[in-house]
Design a protein around this motif. Structure first.
Motif, PDB file in Angstrom:
ATOM      1  N   PHE A 169       0.831  -1.209   0.000  1.00 15.42           N
ATOM      2  CA  PHE A 169       0.000   0.000   0.000  1.00 15.42           C
ATOM      3  C   PHE A 169       0.866   1.261   0.000  1.00 15.42           C
ATOM      4  O   PHE A 169       0.559   2.240  -0.692  1.00 15.42           O
ATOM      5  N   VAL A 170       1.945   1.244   0.775  1.00  9.98           N
ATOM      6  CA  VAL A 170       2.861   2.387   0.812  1.00  9.98           C
ATOM      7  C   VAL A 170       3.507   2.600  -0.545  1.00  9.98           C
ATOM      8  O   VAL A 170       3.616   3.742  -1.025  1.00  9.98           O
ATOM      9  N   SER A 171       3.939   1.517  -1.185  1.00  2.00           N
ATOM     10  CA  SER A 171       4.601   1.609  -2.488  1.00  2.00           C
ATOM     11  C   SER A 171       3.667   2.188  -3.540  1.00  2.00           C
ATOM     12  O   SER A 171       4.068   3.038  -4.352  1.00  2.00           O
ATOM     13  N   PHE A 172       2.416   1.744  -3.543  1.00  2.00           N
ATOM     14  CA  PHE A 172       1.441   2.300  -4.475  1.00  2.00           C
ATOM     15  C   PHE A 172       1.235   3.790  -4.211  1.00  2.00           C
ATOM     16  O   PHE A 172       1.150   4.588  -5.147  1.00  2.00           O
ATOM     17  N   ALA A 173       1.163   4.172  -2.941  1.00  2.00           N
ATOM     18  CA  ALA A 173       0.924   5.574  -2.590  1.00  2.00           C
ATOM     19  C   ALA A 173       2.073   6.473  -3.047  1.00  2.00           C
ATOM     20  O   ALA A 173       1.847   7.570  -3.568  1.00  2.00           O
ATOM     21  N   ILE A 244       7.278  -3.504  -8.858  1.00  3.66           N
ATOM     22  CA  ILE A 244       6.763  -2.751 -10.004  1.00  3.66           C
ATOM     23  C   ILE A 244       6.602  -1.271  -9.656  1.00  3.66           C
ATOM     24  O   ILE A 244       6.964  -0.393 -10.456  1.00  3.66           O
ATOM     25  N   CYS A 245       6.069  -0.989  -8.481  1.00  4.16           N
ATOM     26  CA  CYS A 245       5.857   0.409  -8.067  1.00  4.16           C
ATOM     27  C   CYS A 245       7.173   1.167  -7.948  1.00  4.16           C
ATOM     28  O   CYS A 245       7.278   2.318  -8.390  1.00  4.16           O
ATOM     29  N   ILE A 246       8.181   0.529  -7.349  1.00  4.69           N
ATOM     30  CA  ILE A 246       9.467   1.205  -7.165  1.00  4.69           C
ATOM     31  C   ILE A 246      10.136   1.484  -8.507  1.00  4.69           C
ATOM     32  O   ILE A 246      10.622   2.603  -8.755  1.00  4.69           O
ATOM     33  N   ILE A 247      10.145   0.491  -9.388  1.00  5.90           N
ATOM     34  CA  ILE A 247      10.757   0.676 -10.714  1.00  5.90           C
ATOM     35  C   ILE A 247       9.979   1.706 -11.529  1.00  5.90           C
ATOM     36  O   ILE A 247      10.560   2.629 -12.112  1.00  5.90           O
ATOM     37  N   SER A 248       8.650   1.556 -11.572  1.00  7.52           N
ATOM     38  CA  SER A 248       7.811   2.467 -12.354  1.00  7.52           C
ATOM     39  C   SER A 248       7.886   3.890 -11.811  1.00  7.52           C
ATOM     40  O   SER A 248       7.992   4.857 -12.580  1.00  7.52           O
ATOM     41  N   GLY A 249       7.827   4.015 -10.475  1.00  6.90           N
ATOM     42  CA  GLY A 249       7.882   5.342  -9.866  1.00  6.90           C
ATOM     43  C   GLY A 249       9.184   6.067 -10.187  1.00  6.90           C
ATOM     44  O   GLY A 249       9.187   7.272 -10.467  1.00  6.90           O
TER      45      GLY A 249
END
Length: 258
Positions: A169-173, A244-249
């Protein structure tokens, strides 16, 4: 005296070297600064008080490690996931045009800035979460209230899965904070995601096992190792989005015109 004086001098050199290296590592400095800044917020202090109240009341009323764990995990899944998301939703979009531009105009690389946000927000949640259950385990162990047949392996598996859920949830945020220009948009996106994932158990029997709520519903079965669902599948389901969130972000942040 000469030995102790030399030893003290050696320790000073070692700590001085570590301090100098830490100051040179901009990523560590940014991460540590973000953690300290978040802990000073009234929002986080209120959340810690809520956890402490729930923990204290359940421990006193039940004196049962399984019931106490179930109550505290319920708070973390239903409320803690949103509480973890809010600071993360503000961490980048709230600084663009201000602090972010100022930092990036100096010797801070973009990857250092955005990764420090991911790591600091995850560590912030993990510190509160780990401390809470460290207190629970310490209390029941100290008073010898842990049942003889209590399976710590299964117990830690549940705690690890919930930690992964909070991290997801934190990564998505944080990623939403990179994507959207205003914090309000990030918060709306996180709220929609929260409703979708938390209430996934209403969709169908196959999908329901991946809802965070399934861990609460089946806590007893998991601790007794009688739940037929493979826990590794839930772990993979929650781990992949984090990567995915870390790479995409990070990639999206590099595309922004700052």
């Amino acid at each position: 005296m000469d030995f102790f004086a030399e030893l003290q001098k050696t320790f000073k050199k070692i700590f001085g070297f570590i301090k100098t290296k830490s100051q040179n590592l901009i990523f560590i400095t940014l991460t540590w600064h973000e953690i300290k800044r978040n802990f000073k917020q009234a929002f986080q202090k209120l959340w810690i008080l809520v956890i402490f109240f729930v923990l204290l009341s359940n421990t006193i009323n039940t004196a049962d490690i399984v019931l106490t764990t179930n109550s505290v995990l319920t708070i973390f899944i239903f409320l803690g996931t949103m509480v973890a998301s809010i600071p993360a939703d503000l961490c980048i979009s709230g600084e663009i045009g201000g602090l972010a531009d100022s930092l990036l105009s100096k010797s801070v690389n973009r990857w250092q800035y955005v990764l420090s946000k991911f790591v600091s927000q995850i560590l912030l949640v993990f510190i509160i979460y780990a401390t809470t259950f460290g207190i629970i385990i310490g209390f029941f162990e100290a008073l010898n209230l842990v049942p003889f047949l209590f399976d710590y392996g299964q117990f830690m598996s549940v705690l690890g899965l919930v930690a992964l859920i909070l991290t997801m949830f934190v990564s998505f945020a944080v990623m939403f904070s990179v994507i959207f220009p205003k914090p309000l948009y990030s918060m709306i996106a996180s709220l929609i995601l929260w409703f979708f994932l938390v209430f996934m158990f209403l969709v169908g029997p196959w999908v329901s096992i991946y809802s965070p709520v399934s861990l609460i519903f089946n806590l007893g079965s998991i601790l007794l190792d009688t739940w037929t669902v493979d826990l590794w599948k839930i772990a993979v389901f929650n781990s992949i989005p984090i990567v995915i969130c870390i790479i995409s972000g990070t990639i999206i942040f590099y595309q922004k015109d700052l």
